[in-house]
Structure formats: structure tokens, C-alpha cells
Motif scaffolding. Sequence first.
Motif, PDB file in Angstrom:
ATOM      1  N   VAL A   1     -68.695 -58.692  10.126  1.00  0.00           N
ATOM      2  CA  VAL A   1     -69.130 -57.424  10.718  1.00  0.00           C
ATOM      3  C   VAL A   1     -70.286 -57.705  11.646  1.00  0.00           C
ATOM      4  O   VAL A   1     -71.301 -58.299  11.255  1.00  0.00           O
ATOM      5  CB  VAL A   1     -69.697 -56.416   9.685  1.00  0.00           C
ATOM      6  CG1 VAL A   1     -69.893 -55.046  10.342  1.00  0.00           C
ATOM      7  CG2 VAL A   1     -68.840 -56.294   8.482  1.00  0.00           C
ATOM      8  N   GLN A   2     -70.139 -57.284  12.909  1.00  0.00           N
ATOM      9  CA  GLN A   2     -71.267 -57.314  13.843  1.00  0.00           C
ATOM     10  C   GLN A   2     -71.522 -55.892  14.318  1.00  0.00           C
ATOM     11  O   GLN A   2     -70.674 -55.007  14.164  1.00  0.00           O
ATOM     12  CB  GLN A   2     -70.941 -58.189  15.048  1.00  0.00           C
ATOM     13  CG  GLN A   2     -70.955 -59.669  14.745  1.00  0.00           C
ATOM     14  CD  GLN A   2     -70.902 -60.491  16.020  1.00  0.00           C
ATOM     15  OE1 GLN A   2     -70.090 -60.221  16.894  1.00  0.00           O
ATOM     16  NE2 GLN A   2     -71.771 -61.488  16.118  1.00  0.00           N
ATOM     17  N   THR A   3     -72.684 -55.686  14.919  1.00  0.00           N
ATOM     18  CA  THR A   3     -73.032 -54.339  15.388  1.00  0.00           C
ATOM     19  C   THR A   3     -73.406 -54.376  16.868  1.00  0.00           C
ATOM     20  O   THR A   3     -73.999 -55.342  17.354  1.00  0.00           O
ATOM     21  CB  THR A   3     -74.217 -53.770  14.589  1.00  0.00           C
ATOM     22  OG1 THR A   3     -75.303 -54.688  14.648  1.00  0.00           O
ATOM     23  CG2 THR A   3     -73.839 -53.533  13.130  1.00  0.00           C
ATOM     24  N   LEU A   4     -73.022 -53.311  17.555  1.00  0.00           N
ATOM     25  CA  LEU A   4     -73.302 -53.188  18.985  1.00  0.00           C
ATOM     26  C   LEU A   4     -73.821 -51.769  19.241  1.00  0.00           C
ATOM     27  O   LEU A   4     -73.229 -50.804  18.766  1.00  0.00           O
ATOM     28  CB  LEU A   4     -72.033 -53.443  19.790  1.00  0.00           C
ATOM     29  CG  LEU A   4     -72.112 -53.335  21.321  1.00  0.00           C
ATOM     30  CD1 LEU A   4     -71.081 -54.261  21.966  1.00  0.00           C
ATOM     31  CD2 LEU A   4     -71.913 -51.913  21.839  1.00  0.00           C
ATOM     32  N   VAL A   5     -74.925 -51.663  19.953  1.00  0.00           N
ATOM     33  CA  VAL A   5     -75.454 -50.338  20.314  1.00  0.00           C
ATOM     34  C   VAL A   5     -75.759 -50.298  21.801  1.00  0.00           C
ATOM     35  O   VAL A   5     -76.110 -51.309  22.413  1.00  0.00           O
ATOM     36  CB  VAL A   5     -76.743 -49.987  19.527  1.00  0.00           C
ATOM     37  CG1 VAL A   5     -76.443 -49.798  18.049  1.00  0.00           C
ATOM     38  CG2 VAL A   5     -77.837 -51.028  19.727  1.00  0.00           C
ATOM     39  N   LEU A   6     -75.611 -49.116  22.375  1.00  0.00           N
ATOM     40  CA  LEU A   6     -75.988 -48.952  23.779  1.00  0.00           C
ATOM     41  C   LEU A   6     -77.511 -48.986  23.917  1.00  0.00           C
ATOM     42  O   LEU A   6     -78.046 -49.662  24.788  1.00  0.00           O
ATOM     43  CB  LEU A   6     -75.459 -47.618  24.318  1.00  0.00           C
ATOM     44  CG  LEU A   6     -75.802 -47.354  25.775  1.00  0.00           C
ATOM     45  CD1 LEU A   6     -75.002 -48.283  26.686  1.00  0.00           C
ATOM     46  CD2 LEU A   6     -75.556 -45.897  26.152  1.00  0.00           C
ATOM     47  N   LEU A   7     -78.192 -48.255  23.034  1.00  0.00           N
ATOM     48  CA  LEU A   7     -79.647 -48.094  23.148  1.00  0.00           C
ATOM     49  C   LEU A   7     -80.349 -48.522  21.862  1.00  0.00           C
ATOM     50  O   LEU A   7     -79.765 -48.429  20.778  1.00  0.00           O
ATOM     51  CB  LEU A   7     -79.997 -46.623  23.403  1.00  0.00           C
ATOM     52  CG  LEU A   7     -79.267 -45.924  24.540  1.00  0.00           C
ATOM     53  CD1 LEU A   7     -79.610 -44.433  24.540  1.00  0.00           C
ATOM     54  CD2 LEU A   7     -79.649 -46.556  25.878  1.00  0.00           C
ATOM     55  N   ARG A   8     -81.586 -48.950  22.006  1.00  0.00           N
ATOM     56  CA  ARG A   8     -82.419 -49.239  20.826  1.00  0.00           C
ATOM     57  C   ARG A   8     -83.834 -48.800  21.127  1.00  0.00           C
ATOM     58  O   ARG A   8     -84.328 -49.005  22.242  1.00  0.00           O
ATOM     59  CB  ARG A   8     -82.382 -50.732  20.514  1.00  0.00           C
ATOM     60  CG  ARG A   8     -83.392 -51.144  19.429  1.00  0.00           C
ATOM     61  CD  ARG A   8     -83.250 -52.587  19.020  1.00  0.00           C
ATOM     62  NE  ARG A   8     -83.502 -53.503  20.127  1.00  0.00           N
ATOM     63  CZ  ARG A   8     -83.390 -54.824  20.047  1.00  0.00           C
ATOM     64  NH1 ARG A   8     -82.998 -55.384  18.898  1.00  0.00           N
ATOM     65  NH2 ARG A   8     -83.640 -55.587  21.090  1.00  0.00           N
ATOM     66  N   LYS A   9     -84.488 -48.196  20.113  1.00  0.00           N
ATOM     67  CA  LYS A   9     -85.911 -47.858  20.232  1.00  0.00           C
ATOM     68  C   LYS A   9     -86.680 -48.835  19.344  1.00  0.00           C
ATOM     69  O   LYS A   9     -86.823 -48.587  18.143  1.00  0.00           O
ATOM     70  CB  LYS A   9     -86.163 -46.430  19.757  1.00  0.00           C
ATOM     71  CG  LYS A   9     -85.512 -45.352  20.600  1.00  0.00           C
ATOM     72  CD  LYS A   9     -85.812 -43.987  19.992  1.00  0.00           C
ATOM     73  CE  LYS A   9     -85.031 -42.888  20.661  1.00  0.00           C
ATOM     74  NZ  LYS A   9     -85.099 -41.619  19.904  1.00  0.00           N
TER      75      LYS A   9
END
Length: 185
Positions: A117-125
Motif C-alpha cells: 500500500v502506498q499513498t498519493l495526495v494532491l496537497l499536503r499541509k
Amino acid sequence: MKVLLSREELAAGVCRLAAEVRRDHGAEPLTLLGVLTGSIVLVADLLRQLEGPVEVGMVWASSYRGTATRPGSLELRLDLLPDLTGRRVLLIDDIFDTGRTLSALVDALKERGVASVQTLVLLRKPARTEVAMRPDYVGFDIPDAFVVGYGLDYDGVWRNLPEICTLEPSDLSTTLGTTPGTTLG
Ligand code: 5GP
Ligand code: MG
């Protein structure tokens, strides 16, 4: 409302993310799992940039916020999941804020016999992270401001904006008059 990321910047960011994912996984089959509802625009755009075999599924997660812009309790629903046995899963969300949503989802998915399992996000704060896990792929680091557009909502509206925008205090009184307390996804 102020534009933080333009359409062009978002399109370039999504292309870059797709290239990074394929660099790491070659032509291996991938199972994209979008977190409803905020990831729908990102999933649709990323999907079309990823070459090779790709499956798509969805999970639902919600921090109860309504008209608040800070998280409440976390609710997860995994009943829409496809069979994940032996799959390389890429979990996709709009934004990594405190990180509690993705961290809880990764733990839940690991119990389902996935290969990885990997994770991908458009934005991060980055200023707001509260968990040990970090996303594997990040489109853009942004300041600690509440954002809408490109799938992200405020009290149920503004997901359809093609840009990522920050809300000004005056915007908070100009929603569509939805009932306060609507669940944010
Ligand atoms: P976390 O669990 O990382 O704190 O929160 C993740 C979820 O909170 C995101 O999937 C998103 O639904 C919501 N969220 C966090 N920050 C924002 C924001 O600035 N704008 C909007 N519209 N939603 C946000
Ligand atoms: Mg969400």
C-alpha cells in the motif's frame, strides 16, 4: 476567494505524480483506491495519465466538519472495496492535513492481504501533520489555509472549481445555504 494553484499548475502536478508512480512501479498492475468524495477529480485526471494496467476502486472517509474548517471524528466505510488480495494498492486523497484519515485507511488496508500500500495526495499541509506516516507521493505542499476546488468542498459546495482556491472570511457566508453540519468527505 484567491487562486492558490491554477489549472495549468494542477495539470503539471498531476503529470509529474503519474510519472513518479510509473518510475517506481514500471508496467506492474496497480489498484488505485480513491477516498470519496474529495479525490474524485484527482483520480479522474491521474488515471488518464497513468499508462499500463490500472484498476480503480473507492473508499469513503469523512472527518465531520460541516461549516467548521477543523477536523472532527473520523468515519470510514470500506464496503465498496474490490478484492485487494495480492494487489499493489495506491491510496489517493485530495489532501494530507492531520494525516489521520490516510493513516487509519492504510492500517485497514494492510489487513486485507494486499501486496503493498502506498499513498498519493494532491496537497499536503506540512505544518498540520499529527501522525508518523508520510505520503509516498505529494503534488504540492501548501500553507495552513482552508482550500476548496478541484474536488475539495466547503460545506458541500465548490468541488467544481477547476483551480485550488483559499477561502476568505467573507466567502464563508456565501455558500449555497446548505444545512450546517453537512458531512465533508
Ligand atoms: P486529515 O485526516 O488528513 O486531517 O484530513 C483529511 C481530509 O480532511 C481530507 O480528505 C479532506 O476531506 C479534509 N480536509 C483537510 N483539509 C482541508 C481543506 O483545507 N479544505 C477542504 N475542503 N478539506 C480539507
Ligand atoms: Mg477527504
